[in-house]
Design a protein around this motif. Structure first.
Motif, PDB file in Angstrom:
ATOM      1  N   ALA A  30       0.824  -1.225   0.000  1.00  0.00           N
ATOM      2  CA  ALA A  30       0.000   0.000   0.000  1.00  0.00           C
ATOM      3  C   ALA A  30       0.855   1.272   0.000  1.00  0.00           C
ATOM      4  N   GLY A  31       2.145   1.108  -0.248  1.00  0.00           N
ATOM      5  CA  GLY A  31       3.042   2.272  -0.247  1.00  0.00           C
ATOM      6  C   GLY A  31       2.890   3.115  -1.505  1.00  0.00           C
ATOM      7  N   THR A  32       3.390   4.360  -1.416  1.00  0.00           N
ATOM      8  CA  THR A  32       3.324   5.300  -2.547  1.00  0.00           C
ATOM      9  C   THR A  32       4.727   5.563  -3.062  1.00  0.00           C
ATOM     10  N   LEU A  33       4.853   5.562  -4.382  1.00  0.00           N
ATOM     11  CA  LEU A  33       6.145   5.833  -5.029  1.00  0.00           C
ATOM     12  C   LEU A  33       5.996   7.075  -5.903  1.00  0.00           C
ATOM     13  N   ILE A  34       6.864   8.055  -5.706  1.00  0.00           N
ATOM     14  CA  ILE A  34       6.847   9.275  -6.521  1.00  0.00           C
ATOM     15  C   ILE A  34       8.127   9.286  -7.349  1.00  0.00           C
ATOM     16  N   VAL A  82      -1.102   6.162 -10.364  1.00  0.00           N
ATOM     17  CA  VAL A  82      -2.212   6.887  -9.747  1.00  0.00           C
ATOM     18  C   VAL A  82      -2.416   8.224 -10.441  1.00  0.00           C
ATOM     19  N   ARG A  83      -1.339   8.929 -10.736  1.00  0.00           N
ATOM     20  CA  ARG A  83      -1.461  10.163 -11.514  1.00  0.00           C
ATOM     21  C   ARG A  83      -0.128  10.558 -12.118  1.00  0.00           C
ATOM     22  N   SER A  84      -0.213  11.435 -13.093  1.00  0.00           N
ATOM     23  CA  SER A  84       0.961  11.882 -13.820  1.00  0.00           C
ATOM     24  C   SER A  84       0.826  13.393 -13.993  1.00  0.00           C
ATOM     25  N   VAL A 100       7.981  15.289 -16.182  1.00  0.00           N
ATOM     26  CA  VAL A 100       6.842  14.511 -15.694  1.00  0.00           C
ATOM     27  C   VAL A 100       7.126  13.992 -14.281  1.00  0.00           C
ATOM     28  N   THR A 101       6.124  14.049 -13.426  1.00  0.00           N
ATOM     29  CA  THR A 101       6.199  13.412 -12.112  1.00  0.00           C
ATOM     30  C   THR A 101       5.093  12.361 -12.040  1.00  0.00           C
ATOM     31  N   LEU A 102       5.481  11.132 -11.732  1.00  0.00           N
ATOM     32  CA  LEU A 102       4.515  10.037 -11.634  1.00  0.00           C
ATOM     33  C   LEU A 102       4.264   9.694 -10.165  1.00  0.00           C
TER      34      LEU A 102
END
Ligand SMILES: C[S@@+](CC[C@H](N)C(=O)[O-])C[C@H]1O[C@@H](n2cnc3c(N)ncnc32)[C@H](O)[C@@H]1O
Length: 294
Positions: free
Chosen positions: A247-251, A275-277, A284-286
């Protein structure tokens, strides 16, 4: 000792060559950096962990010449000078506001408002004064994640000035491991953490990638941020996925629009959901998520 191989290129050639290096097994794991050294003049740099051998030099020269359609690519090989990141830090000195963050130099302390999370960074020899589209994109993503997720532990890969690690520590009051391949960046990062009162939250480690045991924390990191270029991001996909908690988030940032699909595909193959771009100044940041049960 780290060595660099660099050559002057146009922006388009820098991106073309960075892509070719990322697709070539001999160079995919090498750090590649594209820097605009003057308006419309770029320099592409490949980092070697040791002095490149004669065959390695020849292979790089042949790949560059073939990719750029030149008879010969004039590549300069040299041991890494400590000042190599200087050009990257001279991005401008005006304060930058992103979400609740205000990134500013010492001379702008007076403009900090009561509600700001102010991060003081002097332009120095590490990348990250907040001005670049990649840094600002990551700050915005961190601000968004902070509103919706509980983060217990975070990792900032390629910390540079530590601007993102400090932002995470301030916004989330959570421990952050901040890593960089460049020992000078690590020294600057530690100094900036002290300057901003974030030192108690920050641990720094000098490393290429995330394989060392310092990164192997039980349960993984709930938030991982990596602002490095597309080639290394693709190469690091399996390793970053391993460091991410369920459930972690990667940027991710440091990629241009035409590289988005390639980077997103590498992380999709690791079962990470896009999740978003977001795009800032062409960068670009993902934001990606790992499933709870994966
Ligand atoms: C674009 S700067 C990002 C700095 C800062 N995180 C920011 O967002 O402004 C990239 C940083 O990543 C570091 N870096 C590049 N490749 C790396 C790798 N494979 N492992 C760790 N650090 C790396 C560079 O030394 C540089 O400081």
């Amino acid at each position: 000792m780290t060595w660099t191989a660099s050559l002057p290129v146009s922006e388009a050639d820098a991106m073309r060559l960075a892509d070719a290096l990322g697709d070539d097994d001999r160079f995919a794991a090498h750090t590649v950096d594209a820097t605009e050294v003057a308006p419309a003049r770029w320099r592409l740099t490949v980092y070697f962990p040791d002095e490149p051998t004669r065959p390695e030099r020849a292979a790089l020269e042949a790949l560059a010449a073939a990719t750029l359609g030149r008879k010969k690519a004039a590549i300069a090989f040299a041991p890494l000078r400590e000042t190599d990141w200087v050009a990257k830090s001279l991005e401008g000195l005006a304060p930058v506001r992103v979400g609740r963050f205000l990134v500013h130099g010492r001379h702008d302390r007076a403009i900090v408002r009561g509600n700001d999370l102010s991060i003081e960074i002097e332009a120095a020899q590490a990348f990250g004064t907040g001005h670049h589209g990649t840094t600002a994109g990551c700050l915005a993503a961190i601000d968004r994640v902070a509103k919706t997720r509980r983060i217990r532990r975070a990792l900032d890969v390629g910390t540079g000035s530590a601007v993102l690690a400090i932002a995470i520590a301030m916004r989330l009051k959570t421990p952050v491991l901040a890593s960089d391949i460049d020992p000078l960046a690590i020294r600057i990062a530690a100094g900036n953490a002290r300057l901003n009162g974030a030192a108690p939250w920050l641990r720094t480690v000098c490393a290429a990638g995330v394989d060392r045991r310092e990164f192997a924390v039980p349960g993984g990191f709930d938030l991982v941020v990596a602002n490095i270029l597309a080639g290394p991001l693709v190469a690091l996909a399996p390793a970053l996925r391993r460091r991410l908690a369920p459930a972690g988030t990667l940027i991710l940032s440091g990629l241009l629009e035409h590289q988005r699909n390639r980077v997103a595909a590498a992380y999709r193959a690791q079962a990470l959901r896009l999740v978003r771009s977001d795009i800032r100044e062409g960068w670009v940041t993902l934001t990606l998520a790992r499933a709870r049960s994966a």
